[in-house]
Design an enzyme around this catalytic site. Structure first.
Site, PDB file in Angstrom:
ATOM      1  N   GLY A 114     -10.232  42.438  23.747  1.00  0.00           N
ATOM      2  CA  GLY A 114     -11.719  42.170  23.568  1.00  0.00           C
ATOM      3  C   GLY A 114     -12.430  42.606  24.771  1.00  0.00           C
ATOM      4  N   GLY A 184       4.041  20.843  37.385  1.00  0.00           N
ATOM      5  CA  GLY A 184       5.395  20.470  38.392  1.00  0.00           C
ATOM      6  C   GLY A 184       5.920  19.076  37.998  1.00  0.00           C
ATOM      7  N   GLU A 202       5.120  19.807  48.099  1.00  0.00           N
ATOM      8  CA  GLU A 202       3.683  19.325  47.657  1.00  0.00           C
ATOM      9  C   GLU A 202       2.825  19.384  49.191  1.00  0.00           C
ATOM     10  OE1 GLU A 202       1.306  18.942  45.286  1.00  0.00           O
ATOM     11  OE2 GLU A 202      -0.072  18.785  47.078  1.00  0.00           O
ATOM     12  N   GLY A 270      -1.400  25.561  40.312  1.00  0.00           N
ATOM     13  CA  GLY A 270      -2.946  25.543  39.885  1.00  0.00           C
ATOM     14  C   GLY A 270      -2.873  27.030  39.099  1.00  0.00           C
ATOM     15  N   LEU A 319      -8.183  21.321  30.994  1.00  0.00           N
ATOM     16  CA  LEU A 319      -7.635  20.714  29.836  1.00  0.00           C
ATOM     17  C   LEU A 319      -8.080  21.065  28.507  1.00  0.00           C
ATOM     18  CD1 LEU A 319      -8.348  17.145  31.347  1.00  0.00           C
ATOM     19  CD2 LEU A 319      -6.154  18.442  31.538  1.00  0.00           C
ATOM     20  N   ALA A 320      -7.031  20.842  27.578  1.00  0.00           N
ATOM     21  CA  ALA A 320      -7.087  21.511  26.213  1.00  0.00           C
ATOM     22  C   ALA A 320      -8.371  20.762  25.505  1.00  0.00           C
ATOM     23  CB  ALA A 320      -5.974  21.316  25.407  1.00  0.00           C
ATOM     24  N   HIS A 444      -0.396  -8.113  18.463  1.00  0.00           N
ATOM     25  CA  HIS A 444       0.668  -8.657  19.403  1.00  0.00           C
ATOM     26  C   HIS A 444       1.898  -8.176  18.531  1.00  0.00           C
ATOM     27  CE1 HIS A 444       2.989 -10.919  22.481  1.00  0.00           C
ATOM     28  NE2 HIS A 444       3.593 -11.615  21.328  1.00  0.00           N
TER      29      HIS A 444
HETATM   30  P1  FAD Z   1      -6.653  29.417  26.343  1.00  0.00           P
HETATM   31  O1  FAD Z   1      -5.470  28.499  25.899  1.00  0.00           O
HETATM   32  O2  FAD Z   1      -5.739  29.856  27.887  1.00  0.00           O
HETATM   33  O3  FAD Z   1      -6.679  30.690  25.596  1.00  0.00           O
HETATM   34  C1  FAD Z   1      -7.278  31.801  25.938  1.00  0.00           C
HETATM   35  C2  FAD Z   1      -6.886  32.787  24.960  1.00  0.00           C
HETATM   36  O4  FAD Z   1      -7.645  34.070  25.184  1.00  0.00           O
HETATM   37  C3  FAD Z   1      -5.404  33.249  25.136  1.00  0.00           C
HETATM   38  O5  FAD Z   1      -4.865  33.190  23.944  1.00  0.00           O
HETATM   39  C4  FAD Z   1      -5.585  34.851  25.585  1.00  0.00           C
HETATM   40  O6  FAD Z   1      -4.576  35.595  25.360  1.00  0.00           O
HETATM   41  C5  FAD Z   1      -6.652  35.124  25.041  1.00  0.00           C
HETATM   42  N1  FAD Z   1      -7.503  36.160  25.905  1.00  0.00           N
HETATM   43  C6  FAD Z   1      -7.742  36.333  27.134  1.00  0.00           C
HETATM   44  N2  FAD Z   1      -8.580  37.605  27.480  1.00  0.00           N
HETATM   45  C7  FAD Z   1      -8.548  37.989  26.135  1.00  0.00           C
HETATM   46  C8  FAD Z   1      -9.345  39.109  25.834  1.00  0.00           C
HETATM   47  N3  FAD Z   1     -10.066  39.944  26.642  1.00  0.00           N
HETATM   48  N4  FAD Z   1      -9.375  39.716  24.337  1.00  0.00           N
HETATM   49  C9  FAD Z   1      -8.518  38.939  23.605  1.00  0.00           C
HETATM   50  N5  FAD Z   1      -7.939  37.549  23.929  1.00  0.00           N
HETATM   51  C10 FAD Z   1      -7.950  37.311  25.083  1.00  0.00           C
HETATM   52  N6  FAD Z   1      -3.968  20.815  28.859  1.00  0.00           N
HETATM   53  C11 FAD Z   1      -3.944  19.488  28.020  1.00  0.00           C
HETATM   54  O7  FAD Z   1      -5.244  18.985  27.709  1.00  0.00           O
HETATM   55  N7  FAD Z   1      -2.987  18.762  27.780  1.00  0.00           N
HETATM   56  C12 FAD Z   1      -1.570  19.109  27.989  1.00  0.00           C
HETATM   57  O8  FAD Z   1      -0.638  18.657  27.738  1.00  0.00           O
HETATM   58  C13 FAD Z   1      -1.438  20.483  28.884  1.00  0.00           C
HETATM   59  N8  FAD Z   1      -0.455  20.916  29.045  1.00  0.00           N
HETATM   60  C14 FAD Z   1      -0.124  21.937  29.497  1.00  0.00           C
HETATM   61  C15 FAD Z   1       1.157  22.561  29.905  1.00  0.00           C
HETATM   62  C16 FAD Z   1       1.116  23.827  30.374  1.00  0.00           C
HETATM   63  C17 FAD Z   1       2.770  24.271  31.039  1.00  0.00           C
HETATM   64  C18 FAD Z   1       0.129  24.486  30.841  1.00  0.00           C
HETATM   65  C19 FAD Z   1       0.242  25.781  31.338  1.00  0.00           C
HETATM   66  C20 FAD Z   1      -1.105  23.952  30.384  1.00  0.00           C
HETATM   67  C21 FAD Z   1      -1.316  22.786  29.900  1.00  0.00           C
HETATM   68  N9  FAD Z   1      -2.485  22.135  29.596  1.00  0.00           N
HETATM   69  C22 FAD Z   1      -2.905  21.039  28.997  1.00  0.00           C
HETATM   70  C23 FAD Z   1      -3.652  23.207  29.892  1.00  0.00           C
HETATM   71  C24 FAD Z   1      -4.357  23.928  28.669  1.00  0.00           C
HETATM   72  O9  FAD Z   1      -3.317  24.469  27.914  1.00  0.00           O
HETATM   73  C25 FAD Z   1      -5.562  24.401  28.604  1.00  0.00           C
HETATM   74  O10 FAD Z   1      -6.502  23.915  29.418  1.00  0.00           O
HETATM   75  C26 FAD Z   1      -6.094  24.922  27.655  1.00  0.00           C
HETATM   76  O11 FAD Z   1      -5.001  26.099  26.754  1.00  0.00           O
HETATM   77  C27 FAD Z   1      -7.582  25.914  27.728  1.00  0.00           C
HETATM   78  O12 FAD Z   1      -7.764  26.425  26.607  1.00  0.00           O
HETATM   79  P2  FAD Z   1      -8.836  27.651  26.473  1.00  0.00           P
HETATM   80  O13 FAD Z   1      -9.283  27.714  25.123  1.00  0.00           O
HETATM   81  O14 FAD Z   1      -9.855  27.542  27.492  1.00  0.00           O
HETATM   82  O15 FAD Z   1      -7.964  28.916  26.946  1.00  0.00           O
HETATM   83  P1  NAD Z   2      -2.546  21.188  39.778  1.00  0.00           P
HETATM   84  O1  NAD Z   2      -3.797  21.461  40.161  1.00  0.00           O
HETATM   85  O2  NAD Z   2      -2.295  19.891  38.804  1.00  0.00           O
HETATM   86  O3  NAD Z   2      -1.395  21.009  40.625  1.00  0.00           O
HETATM   87  C1  NAD Z   2      -1.047  21.822  41.649  1.00  0.00           C
HETATM   88  C2  NAD Z   2      -0.701  21.244  42.816  1.00  0.00           C
HETATM   89  O4  NAD Z   2      -0.102  22.049  43.927  1.00  0.00           O
HETATM   90  C3  NAD Z   2      -1.670  20.203  43.650  1.00  0.00           C
HETATM   91  O5  NAD Z   2      -1.009  19.010  43.788  1.00  0.00           O
HETATM   92  C4  NAD Z   2      -1.721  21.137  45.078  1.00  0.00           C
HETATM   93  O6  NAD Z   2      -1.979  20.238  46.206  1.00  0.00           O
HETATM   94  C5  NAD Z   2      -0.406  21.782  45.162  1.00  0.00           C
HETATM   95  N1  NAD Z   2      -0.405  22.819  46.074  1.00  0.00           N
HETATM   96  C6  NAD Z   2      -1.399  23.759  46.205  1.00  0.00           C
HETATM   97  N2  NAD Z   2      -0.977  24.778  47.127  1.00  0.00           N
HETATM   98  C7  NAD Z   2       0.315  24.437  47.770  1.00  0.00           C
HETATM   99  C8  NAD Z   2       1.127  25.042  48.475  1.00  0.00           C
HETATM  100  N3  NAD Z   2       0.658  26.214  49.201  1.00  0.00           N
HETATM  101  N4  NAD Z   2       2.146  24.251  48.652  1.00  0.00           N
HETATM  102  C9  NAD Z   2       2.485  23.089  48.218  1.00  0.00           C
HETATM  103  N5  NAD Z   2       1.880  22.652  47.239  1.00  0.00           N
HETATM  104  C10 NAD Z   2       0.638  23.343  46.908  1.00  0.00           C
HETATM  105  O7  NAD Z   2      -2.155  22.603  39.148  1.00  0.00           O
HETATM  106  P2  NAD Z   2      -0.832  22.733  37.968  1.00  0.00           P
HETATM  107  O8  NAD Z   2       0.103  21.497  37.803  1.00  0.00           O
HETATM  108  O9  NAD Z   2      -0.413  24.156  38.406  1.00  0.00           O
HETATM  109  O10 NAD Z   2      -1.465  22.807  36.524  1.00  0.00           O
HETATM  110  C11 NAD Z   2      -2.579  23.756  36.404  1.00  0.00           C
HETATM  111  C12 NAD Z   2      -3.481  23.289  35.210  1.00  0.00           C
HETATM  112  O11 NAD Z   2      -2.725  22.938  33.995  1.00  0.00           O
HETATM  113  C13 NAD Z   2      -4.061  21.749  35.626  1.00  0.00           C
HETATM  114  O12 NAD Z   2      -5.544  22.027  36.055  1.00  0.00           O
HETATM  115  C14 NAD Z   2      -4.005  21.134  34.439  1.00  0.00           C
HETATM  116  O13 NAD Z   2      -5.131  20.465  34.260  1.00  0.00           O
HETATM  117  C15 NAD Z   2      -3.339  21.755  33.495  1.00  0.00           C
HETATM  118  N6  NAD Z   2      -2.312  20.995  32.908  1.00  0.00           N
HETATM  119  C16 NAD Z   2      -2.545  19.973  32.357  1.00  0.00           C
HETATM  120  C17 NAD Z   2      -1.463  19.199  31.637  1.00  0.00           C
HETATM  121  C18 NAD Z   2      -2.017  17.848  31.110  1.00  0.00           C
HETATM  122  O14 NAD Z   2      -3.261  17.458  30.672  1.00  0.00           O
HETATM  123  N7  NAD Z   2      -0.718  17.162  30.857  1.00  0.00           N
HETATM  124  C19 NAD Z   2      -0.418  19.623  31.886  1.00  0.00           C
HETATM  125  C20 NAD Z   2       0.074  20.759  32.405  1.00  0.00           C
HETATM  126  C21 NAD Z   2      -0.971  21.555  33.050  1.00  0.00           C
END
Ligand code: FAD
Ligand code: NAD
Length: 466
Positions: A114, A184, A202, A270, A319-320, A444
């Site tokens: 889109g 990580g 880190e 990140g 966060l989701a 409990h």
């Molecule tokens: P997204 O989920 O990124 O969805 C965006 C969508 O938009 C995608 O499907 C993409 O294809 C689509 N899109 C982009 N541009 C376009 C376009 N121009 N046209 C059409 N479609 C498009 N968060 C948690 O709260 N709990 C967790 O346990 C957790 N675990 C994670 C583990 C990993 C490995 C990662 C990478 C992230 C995790 N997160 C977790 C973070 C979470 O996935 C995101 O915060 C969340 O998905 C964000 O939702 P969103 O709807 O903003 O975007």
């Molecule tokens: P993060 O921000 O959690 O961690 C990135 C880490 O990389 C930080 O500790 C930072 O200090 C370090 N870092 C940055 N630059 C560096 C460098 N040059 N050398 C070494 N360390 C460095 O990011 P992430 O783990 O990539 O996750 C991305 C996002 O996805 C987060 O914002 C998180 O909220 C979301 N996520 C959430 C969950 C969950 O809710 N359980 C799980 C996975 C991902």
């Protein structure tokens, strides 16, 4: 085709926004560039990572904890192919569930990329051409993608992001992790449990540096016990690949040069907002200089009237559940309601074992704000339920206002902390005092008793079991 609302992106922000809009009687369309719905979270994030965390946890327990429970196993082995296959089945079940929900709510799904033609018209680019759809309002929910370091080339084979780490063909022998944040530590735990050597480099002097410092310290102890090794306060300077070997170079806190060799390097430093294909400049939507996040006001409206943005693509925690809350928020704004999100009460969870969960202010933030607070802590080793299951690491820490006793922050690391934090969120949403929680009955033996005990400890040091 004319709609009331078009949502771009089908992650937890986008699909929840679409469902809530439809519930409120708005004619709604959703655009997703991939063939499956659910975004990062369902396809390559929350769900697949938790599937692998659960599988690897089962294996780890079978290898290391079953014997103490009197369970003997011979010939224990990992079928990694099956583990990855199951993970994909879990993902597929979830993504097809979203497709069902779109149908159920009569939301039109347009597959394609889109982009804005004007503020009411979206071009959907598909493999076989393009079409235009229009709406009174547009919600951008295009999420985020992994970020990297300027000097690192991610080849997606040996130097990988979380996306590739969820579909590896083999268990790494030595996984080098850049970044000791959430991704990580979760994915590092998966592979450490499956027998890989895992080294975490880190930049900051603690892991999960944005959470309450006490949690990072306790988690570090536990993950070291799991065999993971940590290089804290170290700065990565480069990574290169030769055949199947990756070399990562980094500086120690004293500036000395060091290197590690492994077979995979996971870059988890990140994520950045994903706006690349939207054509934002065509309609003048402004983005923040740092991180390219779309600028929004308190109603999550962008600089262009009628165009809103939610989730990872705007400011705040990535966060989701934050994305979901914002999806509901914008839908209700569009329907003329007055919704509210308390950003201070969005919990953060790390799905290691033990799990880490947190809501509200950290001790560091309260000190910085000059708020007078009291602390109550309870260790899981004093919990009957934790003794029974053998999950003795961790604690619950409650921070309450020194004068009013209102709970200001709850930080826990322990068994099922991810689920237990909900009690703290609800209590704080209703502005409960620590004493209020102590007066509520807790079954409990459950892990939740640790929350009550921590509140008792914060209330005139009245904990019963310590
Ligand atoms: P997204 O989920 O990124 O969805 C965006 C969508 O938009 C995608 O499907 C993409 O294809 C689509 N899109 C982009 N541009 C376009 C376009 N121009 N046209 C059409 N479609 C498009 N968060 C948690 O709260 N709990 C967790 O346990 C957790 N675990 C994670 C583990 C990993 C490995 C990662 C990478 C992230 C995790 N997160 C977790 C973070 C979470 O996935 C995101 O915060 C969340 O998905 C964000 O939702 P969103 O709807 O903003 O975007
Ligand atoms: P993060 O921000 O959690 O961690 C990135 C880490 O990389 C930080 O500790 C930072 O200090 C370090 N870092 C940055 N630059 C560096 C460098 N040059 N050398 C070494 N360390 C460095 O990011 P992430 O783990 O990539 O996750 C991305 C996002 O996805 C987060 O914002 C998180 O909220 C979301 N996520 C959430 C969950 C969950 O809710 N359980 C799980 C996975 C991902």
């Amino acid at each position: 085709m004319q709609y009331d609302v078009i949502v771009i992106g089908s992650g937890p922000g986008g699909y929840v926004a679409a469902i809530r809009c439809a519930q409120l009687g708005l004619k709604t369309a959703i655009i997703e560039k991939y063939n499956t719905l659910g975004g990062t979270c369902l396809n390559v994030g929350c769900i697949p990572s938790k599937a692998l965390l659960d599988s690897s946890e089962h294996y780890h327990n079978a290898a290391h904890a079953f014997a103490t429970h009197g369970i003997k196993l011979d010939n224990l082995a990992v079928d990694f192919g099956q583990m990855i296959k199951r993970k994909q089945e879990v993902v597929d079940a979830n993504t097809s569930g979203i497709a069902f929900l779109m149908k159920k709510n009569k939301i039109d799904v347009h597959t394609g990329v889109g982009s804005f033609k004007d503020k009411n018209t979206i071009i959907v680019k598909q493999t076989d051409g393009e079409k235009e759809i229009t709406a009174k309002s547009v919600i951008i929910a295009t999420g985020s993608k992994p970020s990297s370091l300027p000097f690192l080339k991610i080849d997606k084979k040996r130097i990988i992001t979380s996306t590739e780490a969820l579909t590896l063909k083999e268990i790494p022998k030595h996984l080098i992790l850049i970044g000791g944040g959430v991704i990580g530590l979760e994915l590092g735990s998966v592979y450490a449990r499956l027998g890989a050597k895992v080294s975490v480099i880190e930049y900051m002097d603690s892991i999960i540096p944005t959470m309450d410092k006490g949690l990072g310290r306790e988690l570090l102890k536990v993950l070291k016990k799991l065999g993971m090794e940590f290089y804290l306060g170290h700065k990565v300077t480069g990574a290169s690949v030769k055949g199947k070997e990756v070399t990562v170079t980094f500086d120690t806190p004293k500036g000395e040069k060091q290197e590690l060799k492994g077979d995979y390097c996971l870059v988890a430093v990140g994520r950045v907002a994903y706006t690349d294909e939207l054509g934002l400049d065509k309609i003048g939507i402004t983005v923040e200089e740092r991180g390219k996040k779309i600028t929004v006001d308190e109603h999550l409206e962008t600089s262009v009237k009628g165009v809103y943005a939610i989730g990872d693509v705007i400011r705040g925690a990535m966060l989701a559940h934050k994305a979901e809350d914002e999806g509901t928020f914008v839908a209700e704004i569009l329907a003329g309601q007055k919704p509210h999100i308390n950003y201070n009460l969005i919990p953060g969870v790390v799905y290691t074992w033990p799990e880490v969960a947190s809501v509200g202010y950290t001790e560091e933030q309260l000190k910085e704000k000059g708020v007078k607070y009291k602390t109550g802590s309870f260790p899981f080793k004093a919990s009957g339920r934790a003794r029974a299951s053998g999950d003795l690491d961790g604690f619950v820490k409650v921070l309450a206002d020194a004068t009013t006793d209102e709970i200001l922050g709850v930080h826990m690391i322990g068994p099922r902390a991810a689920d237990m934090i909900a009690e703290a969120v609800i209590a704080m949403e209703f502005r409960a005092s620590a004493e209020d929680v102590t007066r509520a009955s807790h079954a409990h033996p459950t892990y939740t008793e640790a929350m009550r005990e921590a509140c008792l400890a914060a209330t005139e040091n009245r904990a019963i079991h310590i």
